[in-house]
Design an enzyme around this catalytic site. Structure first.
Site, PDB file in Angstrom:
ATOM      1  N   GLU A  16       0.853  -1.191   0.000  1.00 61.81           N
ATOM      2  CA  GLU A  16       0.000   0.000   0.000  1.00 61.81           C
ATOM      3  C   GLU A  16       0.887   1.240   0.000  1.00 61.81           C
ATOM      4  OE1 GLU A  16      -3.729   0.478   2.354  1.00 61.81           O
ATOM      5  OE2 GLU A  16      -2.614   2.111   3.330  1.00 61.81           O
ATOM      6  N   THR A  48      -4.072   4.762  -1.389  1.00 59.87           N
ATOM      7  CA  THR A  48      -5.033   5.389  -0.496  1.00 59.87           C
ATOM      8  C   THR A  48      -5.132   6.882  -0.790  1.00 59.87           C
ATOM      9  OG1 THR A  48      -5.648   5.658   1.827  1.00 59.87           O
ATOM     10  CG2 THR A  48      -3.293   5.831   1.287  1.00 59.87           C
TER      11      THR A  48
END
Length: 294
Positions: A16, A48
């Site tokens: 991520e 994100t």
């Protein structure tokens, strides 16, 4: 390609990353972080964005960059917070234009001290997943989040897992877990989830610790439990940055090796955009990982 299709035939490695707050740092993220992470042949890289979606345009662009410059599938985050149907449609159309096939649907963290309306058309991640699944006729692979230590707002783990089952039924095809530091917590959670009827892959999420300040921050955000032995080690060397990084590197390496030995569905690493540290971590586990992710 949908990530669920990859998971149907192999264990996955994923990372991520998050778009930087400053536009001028975006090039560094793309040029350094994505390039470095791409060397480890991840199956997917999730992207994100901040509170109220304030870096959403960067998220879509970075997802496109992952698609164009690595072998990984991009997984774009999308939250209910401050999202209307029109906004979700705009994002989905942009992602389709970029060839991005996967979305991680989340409720999203509620920002403090904001006067902006938080929820409008979507209150739960399951609402968002159902909408995207139906509106786009299965065009996107849909992922969700789960919480080995239970969601901080959940009454108990049983209730949290019941809602996880509801999220699966709404169309979520796999779950990336919130970070945790005690593998036994994850194994007990996994057993309860399977007994509750969760059949889709559940990928453990791992957060390497690289600084002392990071510990308290992670506990507050995620409600996770930190083993006493690890806390004692960090307390002993809290003023020694190099020692903290080394302890974090060794602990995370063993944590991942133990998860692989227990045949989990994959490994998802929260990189915090620290590609050099991730490089050391992957070097540590490289031999075992080469057999696990094949």
């Amino acid at each position: 390609m949908k990530i669920s299709e990859i998971l149907s035939r192999k264990k996955t490695l994923s990372f991520e990353i998050f778009p930087p707050k400053r536009e001028e740092d975006t090039f560094t993220l793309i040029d350094k972080t994505i390039t470095q992470l791409g060397k480890y042949s991840p199956d997917y890289i999730s992207v994100t964005y901040g509170a109220l979606g304030n870096t959403l345009s960067n998220t879509a662009m970075i997802a496109k960059t992952i698609k164009d410059n690595t072998c990984a599938q991009p997984l774009a985050h999308l939250t209910c917070v401050a999202s209307t149907r029109d906004k979700v449609d705009s994002v989905c159309n942009e992602l389709m234009g970029y060839g991005v096939d996967n979305i991680l649907t989340l409720r999203g963290d509620i920002p403090k001290d904001t006067t902006t309306p938080i929820f409008s058309d979507f209150k739960h991640a399951s609402d968002l997943a159902s909408y995207i699944k139906g509106k786009y006729d299965g065009r996107f692979g849909i992922a969700g989040a789960c919480y080995p230590d239970k969601h901080p707002e959940a009454a108990n783990q049983t209730a949290d897992i019941e809602f996880m089952k509801f999220k699966q039924d709404s169309g979520m095809e796999f779950f990336d877990s919130q970070l945790f530091f005690d593998n036994e917590v994850f194994y007990h959670f996994l057993l309860k989830a399977r007994k509750a009827g969760i059949t889709v892959p559940i990928i453990p999420g791992i957060m390497p610790i690289t600084s002392y300040a990071q510990i308290d921050r992670m506990i507050q955000v995620s409600n996770c439990k930190v083993p006493l032995k690890l806390l004692n080690q960090f307390d002993r060397y809290k003023d020694d940055k190099a020692a903290i990084e080394e302890i974090g590197l060794i602990f995370t390496s063993y944590q991942i090796l133990d998860l692989m030995a227990n045949d989990v569905d994959g490994i998802h690493i929260y990189s915090m955009n620290k590609s050099e540290f991730i490089g050391k971590l992957m070097d540590n586990i490289g031999y075992v990982a080469s057999g696990f992710f094949k």
